[in-house]
Design a protein around this motif. Sequence first.
Motif, PDB file in Angstrom:
ATOM      1  N   LEU A  30       0.730  -1.275  -0.050  1.00 47.61           N
ATOM      2  CA  LEU A  30      -0.052   0.031   0.068  1.00 47.61           C
ATOM      3  C   LEU A  30       0.835   1.244   0.108  1.00 47.61           C
ATOM      4  CD1 LEU A  30      -2.478  -1.062   2.741  1.00 47.61           C
ATOM      5  CD2 LEU A  30      -3.052  -1.189   0.223  1.00 47.61           C
ATOM      6  N   ASP A  31       0.300   2.461  -0.352  1.00 44.54           N
ATOM      7  CA  ASP A  31       1.018   3.556  -0.085  1.00 44.54           C
ATOM      8  C   ASP A  31       1.284   3.946   1.218  1.00 44.54           C
ATOM      9  OD1 ASP A  31      -1.036   5.769   0.909  1.00 44.54           O
ATOM     10  OD2 ASP A  31      -2.100   4.502  -0.355  1.00 44.54           O
ATOM     11  N   LYS A  32       2.356   4.634   1.508  1.00 46.71           N
ATOM     12  CA  LYS A  32       2.938   4.787   2.920  1.00 46.71           C
ATOM     13  C   LYS A  32       1.787   5.251   3.735  1.00 46.71           C
ATOM     14  CE  LYS A  32       6.402   7.168   5.556  1.00 46.71           C
ATOM     15  NZ  LYS A  32       7.437   8.002   5.698  1.00 46.71           N
ATOM     16  N   GLU A  33       0.940   6.131   3.682  1.00 47.58           N
ATOM     17  CA  GLU A  33       0.106   6.763   4.530  1.00 47.58           C
ATOM     18  C   GLU A  33      -1.104   5.851   4.827  1.00 47.58           C
ATOM     19  OE1 GLU A  33      -2.520  10.760   5.146  1.00 47.58           O
ATOM     20  OE2 GLU A  33      -1.353  10.537   3.409  1.00 47.58           O
ATOM     21  N   THR A  34      -1.510   5.165   3.634  1.00 45.50           N
ATOM     22  CA  THR A  34      -2.523   4.155   3.801  1.00 45.50           C
ATOM     23  C   THR A  34      -2.096   2.829   4.729  1.00 45.50           C
ATOM     24  OG1 THR A  34      -3.681   4.817   2.022  1.00 45.50           O
ATOM     25  CG2 THR A  34      -4.211   2.548   2.715  1.00 45.50           C
ATOM     26  N   LEU A 127      -7.954  -4.270  -1.603  1.00 46.28           N
ATOM     27  CA  LEU A 127      -7.379  -2.923  -1.069  1.00 46.28           C
ATOM     28  C   LEU A 127      -6.110  -2.715  -1.451  1.00 46.28           C
ATOM     29  CD1 LEU A 127      -7.310  -0.657   1.057  1.00 46.28           C
ATOM     30  CD2 LEU A 127      -6.626  -2.222   2.564  1.00 46.28           C
ATOM     31  N   THR A 128      -5.222  -3.690  -1.883  1.00 44.84           N
ATOM     32  CA  THR A 128      -3.959  -3.673  -2.245  1.00 44.84           C
ATOM     33  C   THR A 128      -3.668  -3.016  -3.527  1.00 44.84           C
ATOM     34  OG1 THR A 128      -3.749  -5.908  -2.668  1.00 44.84           O
ATOM     35  CG2 THR A 128      -2.954  -5.474  -0.519  1.00 44.84           C
ATOM     36  N   ASN A 129      -4.833  -3.291  -4.348  1.00 42.99           N
ATOM     37  CA  ASN A 129      -4.761  -2.648  -5.738  1.00 42.99           C
ATOM     38  C   ASN A 129      -5.696  -1.398  -5.744  1.00 42.99           C
ATOM     39  OD1 ASN A 129      -3.194  -4.704  -6.994  1.00 42.99           O
ATOM     40  ND2 ASN A 129      -4.692  -5.976  -6.923  1.00 42.99           N
ATOM     41  N   LEU A 130      -6.006  -0.817  -4.628  1.00 40.34           N
ATOM     42  CA  LEU A 130      -7.087   0.486  -4.720  1.00 40.34           C
ATOM     43  C   LEU A 130      -6.121   1.627  -5.177  1.00 40.34           C
ATOM     44  CD1 LEU A 130      -9.887   1.322  -3.949  1.00 40.34           C
ATOM     45  CD2 LEU A 130      -8.705   2.053  -1.620  1.00 40.34           C
ATOM     46  N   PRO A 131      -6.830   2.228  -6.397  1.00 41.46           N
ATOM     47  CA  PRO A 131      -5.949   3.476  -6.875  1.00 41.46           C
ATOM     48  C   PRO A 131      -5.756   4.365  -5.678  1.00 41.46           C
ATOM     49  CG  PRO A 131      -7.757   2.689  -8.100  1.00 41.46           C
ATOM     50  CD  PRO A 131      -7.956   1.935  -6.885  1.00 41.46           C
ATOM     51  N   GLU A 132      -4.680   5.169  -5.728  1.00 39.05           N
ATOM     52  CA  GLU A 132      -4.291   5.882  -4.774  1.00 39.05           C
ATOM     53  C   GLU A 132      -5.149   6.967  -4.497  1.00 39.05           C
ATOM     54  OE1 GLU A 132      -0.270   8.542  -3.377  1.00 39.05           O
ATOM     55  OE2 GLU A 132       0.015   7.187  -5.047  1.00 39.05           O
ATOM     56  N   ALA A 133      -5.996   7.472  -5.538  1.00 36.86           N
ATOM     57  CA  ALA A 133      -6.811   8.600  -5.422  1.00 36.86           C
ATOM     58  C   ALA A 133      -8.131   8.298  -4.501  1.00 36.86           C
ATOM     59  CB  ALA A 133      -7.461   9.009  -6.921  1.00 36.86           C
ATOM     60  N   TYR A 134      -8.408   6.812  -4.403  1.00 32.92           N
ATOM     61  CA  TYR A 134      -9.507   6.443  -3.556  1.00 32.92           C
ATOM     62  C   TYR A 134      -9.007   6.438  -2.165  1.00 32.92           C
ATOM     63  CZ  TYR A 134     -12.170   5.077  -7.586  1.00 32.92           C
ATOM     64  OH  TYR A 134     -13.291   5.005  -8.733  1.00 32.92           O
ATOM     65  N   CYS A 135      -7.895   6.100  -1.833  1.00 36.62           N
ATOM     66  CA  CYS A 135      -7.231   5.702  -0.375  1.00 36.62           C
ATOM     67  C   CYS A 135      -7.644   6.720   0.642  1.00 36.62           C
ATOM     68  CB  CYS A 135      -5.926   5.611  -0.502  1.00 36.62           C
ATOM     69  SG  CYS A 135      -5.132   4.023  -1.284  1.00 36.62           S
ATOM     70  N   LYS A 136      -7.511   8.093   0.131  1.00 35.21           N
ATOM     71  CA  LYS A 136      -7.747   9.258   1.091  1.00 35.21           C
ATOM     72  C   LYS A 136      -9.223   9.302   1.625  1.00 35.21           C
ATOM     73  CE  LYS A 136      -8.209  12.878  -2.148  1.00 35.21           C
ATOM     74  NZ  LYS A 136      -7.856  14.418  -2.566  1.00 35.21           N
ATOM     75  N   HIS A 137     -10.153   8.822   0.707  1.00 35.87           N
ATOM     76  CA  HIS A 137     -11.725   8.625   1.069  1.00 35.87           C
ATOM     77  C   HIS A 137     -12.056   7.441   1.866  1.00 35.87           C
ATOM     78  CE1 HIS A 137     -12.246  12.251  -1.409  1.00 35.87           C
ATOM     79  NE2 HIS A 137     -11.754  11.668  -2.640  1.00 35.87           N
ATOM     80  N   PHE A 138     -11.161   6.209   1.508  1.00 35.96           N
ATOM     81  CA  PHE A 138     -11.293   5.198   2.057  1.00 35.96           C
ATOM     82  C   PHE A 138     -10.892   5.023   3.541  1.00 35.96           C
ATOM     83  CE2 PHE A 138      -9.472   0.925   3.370  1.00 35.96           C
ATOM     84  CZ  PHE A 138     -10.727   0.061   2.981  1.00 35.96           C
ATOM     85  N   ARG A 139      -9.974   5.802   4.061  1.00 38.10           N
ATOM     86  CA  ARG A 139      -9.206   5.728   5.225  1.00 38.10           C
ATOM     87  C   ARG A 139     -10.301   6.023   6.375  1.00 38.10           C
ATOM     88  NH1 ARG A 139      -4.596   7.376   2.525  1.00 38.10           N
ATOM     89  NH2 ARG A 139      -5.021   9.618   2.843  1.00 38.10           N
ATOM     90  N   PRO A 140     -11.196   6.961   6.184  1.00 39.90           N
ATOM     91  CA  PRO A 140     -11.924   7.579   7.415  1.00 39.90           C
ATOM     92  C   PRO A 140     -12.963   6.693   7.741  1.00 39.90           C
ATOM     93  CG  PRO A 140     -11.445   9.340   5.709  1.00 39.90           C
ATOM     94  CD  PRO A 140     -11.078   8.219   5.232  1.00 39.90           C
ATOM     95  N   PHE A 141     -13.135   5.659   6.951  1.00 40.41           N
ATOM     96  CA  PHE A 141     -14.678   4.794   7.042  1.00 40.41           C
ATOM     97  C   PHE A 141     -14.326   3.425   7.637  1.00 40.41           C
ATOM     98  CE2 PHE A 141     -15.646   8.316   4.088  1.00 40.41           C
ATOM     99  CZ  PHE A 141     -16.760   8.965   4.876  1.00 40.41           C
ATOM    100  N   LEU A 142     -13.349   2.614   6.965  1.00 38.08           N
ATOM    101  CA  LEU A 142     -13.105   1.212   7.287  1.00 38.08           C
ATOM    102  C   LEU A 142     -13.253   1.039   9.018  1.00 38.08           C
ATOM    103  CD1 LEU A 142     -12.742  -1.390   6.213  1.00 38.08           C
ATOM    104  CD2 LEU A 142     -10.373  -0.998   6.439  1.00 38.08           C
ATOM    105  N   TRP A 167     -17.193  -0.208  -4.868  1.00 40.03           N
ATOM    106  CA  TRP A 167     -17.365   1.224  -4.810  1.00 40.03           C
ATOM    107  C   TRP A 167     -17.757   1.767  -5.702  1.00 40.03           C
ATOM    108  CZ3 TRP A 167     -13.138   4.229  -1.913  1.00 40.03           C
ATOM    109  CH2 TRP A 167     -13.643   5.605  -1.661  1.00 40.03           C
ATOM    110  N   ALA A 168     -19.111   2.325  -5.593  1.00 37.42           N
ATOM    111  CA  ALA A 168     -19.817   2.831  -6.777  1.00 37.42           C
ATOM    112  C   ALA A 168     -20.077   4.377  -6.546  1.00 37.42           C
ATOM    113  CB  ALA A 168     -21.259   2.358  -7.021  1.00 37.42           C
ATOM    114  N   ALA A 169     -19.472   5.087  -7.567  1.00 35.46           N
ATOM    115  CA  ALA A 169     -19.487   6.529  -7.688  1.00 35.46           C
ATOM    116  C   ALA A 169     -20.830   7.169  -7.974  1.00 35.46           C
ATOM    117  CB  ALA A 169     -18.829   7.133  -8.749  1.00 35.46           C
TER     118      ALA A 169
END
Length: 438
Positions: A30-34, A127-142, A167-169
């Motif tokens: 995952l990216d470092k922050e996630t 999760l491990t293939n989740l695009p980085e743009a989604y990660c910041k929206h994902f983290r506050p909820f799981l 994840w449906a837009a």
Amino acid sequence: MTQTTTPSIKADLFLSKILEQRSDAPVARLDKETGEWLTNLREQSASWVSRLTVPTKKDEEWRFTDISELSDLDLVAPKSYDGREVSRKALTIAEAQDTRLVFINGNYAEELSDTSGLPEGIYLGNLTNLPEAYCKHFRPFLGTLPGKEEVFTSLNTASISDVAIIWAAPNTVVEKPIHLLFVSVAEDSVTISQPRAWIVAEKNSQLTIVEEYSGLSNYLTNTVTEVWLGENAQINHTRLQKESTVAYHIGKTVVNQKRDSRYTLTEINLGGKISRHTPEVHQDGEQTETNLNGLTVAKDEQTADTHSVIQLNHPHGTTDQLHKCIVSDRAHTVFNGKVFVPKPAQLTNASQLNRNLLLSPKARVDTKPELQITADNVKCSHGATVSQLEPDEIFYLRSRGLSENDARQLLIDAFVTEIIERIPVKSVQENIKSVVSE
């Protein structure tokens, strides 16, 4: 002198051993922050687990279901499994051949998954293939929905190595059903897998989901699914529990609904030596609609437990729940459904019914529908029935030329059809009808 181990100590050792087997490998991808966020989430949940114990029949929420034998299991983490050895045909729902996500022994099986049939506006993956743009929206909820500190939910969160994500837009409508499949493959030892799923339908989006659990041999599945519905979103969710009859299954589905959203869950429970599912729904906006449908078929010495919670928190909410159980041999089913209607939930409409059919004199049912109402302008009802096949009905059908077995089967089919026909996927309907007939 032989030293005995008390049940509480055994339970503590059981939880500790599972925590020791956690894998950190996927975090590095995952990216470092996630990755740091996931590590902190896991450690926080592990801290909760260290202060908890495995529930016993002395706990009110578990008084009908004895899971003490879990503490006797010598559980090990499952090995990675080559998905190429699994038949694709056996995994496929006809309507979802190219909208499928597969996990084997808790590990993402990319070679068996196929997402090519999805439209734009939806992410179906892990999760491990989740695009980085989604990660910041994902983290506050799981891991933030109510019940996160319950022992098995905490154990799952503490052991997260990957997550199945839908994840449906906003304004995305997916016509095809999406198939989430979690398979446990037999090994020499008793294994534990802890799948995690995270489902989001943003504003005005629509999804149909089939979540399925199956496997062979002896294992424990401890699963958590989190579902988020935005304003005016709609999810039709089918959950199939078809585990091995010598396996153990503990699952939780927790749902958050925003204003005007519509959520339907149809759960079918067929497998597991001991199984328990806890659907928990929180209406977080006005004019939300919740429908819970359930069918449990238990035979031999199976124990199948359904504990549901529906929290109506706002005006003009509606909920309709119908759960049916068929119990034969020495099997045991449990239904405990709670509907909370607090004072702010005025002008709500809630109904709940549990119907049980006993096919043998030693079959057992414990049912406890509950309504807790403090609002004063509502329409609410609940009830439960326990019955056997009526001799008069069997006699009537036999007088029309049916054998006794055919007469009994016709009555059973009529009992289950009301639930099965609420599954929105035709091939799944036919499969469940076939399994029940057998």
